[in-house]
Write a protein that holds these residues in place. Structure first.
Motif, mmCIF file in Angstrom:
data_model
loop_
_atom_site.group_PDB
_atom_site.id
_atom_site.type_symbol
_atom_site.label_atom_id
_atom_site.label_comp_id
_atom_site.label_asym_id
_atom_site.label_seq_id
_atom_site.Cartn_x
_atom_site.Cartn_y
_atom_site.Cartn_z
ATOM 1 N N SER A 289 0.812 -1.213 0.000
ATOM 2 C CA SER A 289 0.000 0.000 0.000
ATOM 3 C C SER A 289 0.847 1.264 0.000
ATOM 4 N N ILE A 313 -4.851 -0.324 -0.052
ATOM 5 C CA ILE A 313 -5.362 0.725 -0.921
ATOM 6 C C ILE A 313 -5.659 0.198 -2.323
ATOM 7 N N ASP A 327 -9.146 3.234 0.608
ATOM 8 C CA ASP A 327 -8.545 2.255 1.508
ATOM 9 C C ASP A 327 -9.591 1.375 2.182
#
Length: 395
Positions: A289, A313, A327
């Motif tokens: 992420s 994400i 997210d």
């Protein structure tokens, strides 16, 4: 991040959970505070039947002119007005949808886990035809003027007639024993379709015949275990200003000449969710992420934003002077293209966002995991008096 993988043995497809990296054990990063300098607001919010909780399906909404099309795992297809979110038509296939919706040339096309493909009229949802392919479909069918291109998880790509659903051609690639639970969407450009495969290769096919025009390798399997050797090209491909951009899990992010397949530059990375591009840069997120920006012409690093670590994400989208990701808690994050710093944050709902936001002009369409659609405008800089401190407590 938990990654679903599949094991193909004796013709049966089994799914199992596996850990893609040591970072799976990490707790998600806490949201950092910053001075919000970009004004964002929701234009409308509507509920849909697309409940994605506990699902790995990538049933992304699709837009055709002023109609927004969604498809749910339970078999419901729905058309809504983009301007108001109001329903235009609904249809229930009464079969679980695993791929789609694909939209184009007056058609809406979805596919099922049994390899069934359904084409509906875009105007009112009436049935056009029903066909079948070799196995489960997890990607979005691509709709051209005369052909629908469907990729199934057994490595086959099938061309179907838009008028009748008749099978026109089949292209096949070998599938490794272990791969990500997913399949990248075919990308159409004129008479060519670009498709990534679970063996780390990317192919360009003639849409009329299915014959390969070129093929290139984005990743080379390495390691002793099947898990270490996964090199899927499952992320969304991007064609921008005459250059094709692609990425492979545990492989590379590359720029490719779409006519010849020649690799113009490559960057070692482990991305699989897709990428986006603008005049200056290519943007992608990795399995940790972290968000990256690479110089579009050379692939050199511009910046990295790691403060969303382990927050699961989405792939980034480019809009205005920002890059936006969602997210697992339902937050949208706007990052400044210049340096990757946060400029805005917005909470949609707490079910989370894993479907990549859809850019509509200067607005964003977001589908949350519990099926809420949010149409969001963001781009006007906030005045100093209006600037707020964004944090978990203030959303």
């Amino acid at each position: 991040m938990n990654i679903l993988v599949r094991l193909i043995f004796s013709g049966f497809v089994l799914t199992l959970a596996a850990c893609g990296a040591k970072d799976n054990a990490k707790p998600p990063a806490k949201l950092v505070e910053f001075s919000q300098s970009l004004g964002v607001n929701a234009l409308w919010t509507r509920n849909t039947s697309v409940n994605l909780k506990g699902s790995s399906l990538n049933l992304s909404p699709r837009l055709s002119e002023s109609q927004l099309i969604t498809a749910s795992p339970k078999g419901k297809i729905q058309a809504q007005s983009l301007q108001t979110g109001q329903n235009i038509w609904k249809h229930n296939l009464k079969q679980p949808i695993s791929g789609g919706p694909g939209v184009g040339h007056g058609l809406v096309v979805v596919a099922t886990s049994e390899g069934e493909v359904f084409a509906r009229e875009l105007s009112d949802g009436a049935e056009r035809w029903h066909s079948s392919v070799s196995s489960e479909v997890l990607s979005t069918p691509a709709v051209a003027e005369n052909i629908v291109i469907v990729r199934s998880i057994d490595g086959r790509v099938t061309g179907l007639s838009t008028q009748t659903g008749k099978r026109l051609w089949v292209y096949e690639r070998n599938v490794p024993a272990l791969s990500l639970r997913g399949a990248g969407d075919p990308l159409l450009d004129g008479h060519t379709v670009y498709i990534g495969f679970a063996n780390g290769r990317l192919s360009a096919l003639d849409i009329s015949t299915g014959k390969p025009l070129w093929e290139t390798r984005l990743a080379q399997p390495r390691g002793r275990s099947e898990l270490e050797r996964m090199v899927d090209v499952d992320g969304e491909l991007t064609l921008y200003a005459g250059t094709l951009y692609a990425s492979a899990y545990q492989g590379r992010t590359v720029a490719i000449d779409p006519l010849s397949g020649e690799i113009l530059w490559d960057k070692e990375s482990s991305a699989y969710a897709g990428l986006s591009a603008d005049d200056n840069a290519v943007y992608f997120s990795d399995e940790q992420s972290h968000v990256y920006a690479l110089e579009r012409y050379t692939g050199s690093s511009l910046w990295k934003q790691d403060k969303l670590d382990a927050r699961k994400i989405t792939a980034p989208v480019s809009i205005g002077d920002t890059v936006v990701v969602g997210d697992f808690e339902g937050y949208l994050h706007w990052l400044r293209k210049e340096d990757g710093q946060f400029v805005a944050r917005m909470l949609t709902d707490k079910s989370g966002i894993r479907i990549r936001p859809l850019v509509v002009d200067d607005k964003l369409l977001i589908l949350t995991n519990n099926g809420e659609l949010h149409f969001v405008q963001g781009g006007a800089p906030s005045s100093d008096a209006e600037a707020a401190t964004a944090s978990e407590a203030t959303e």
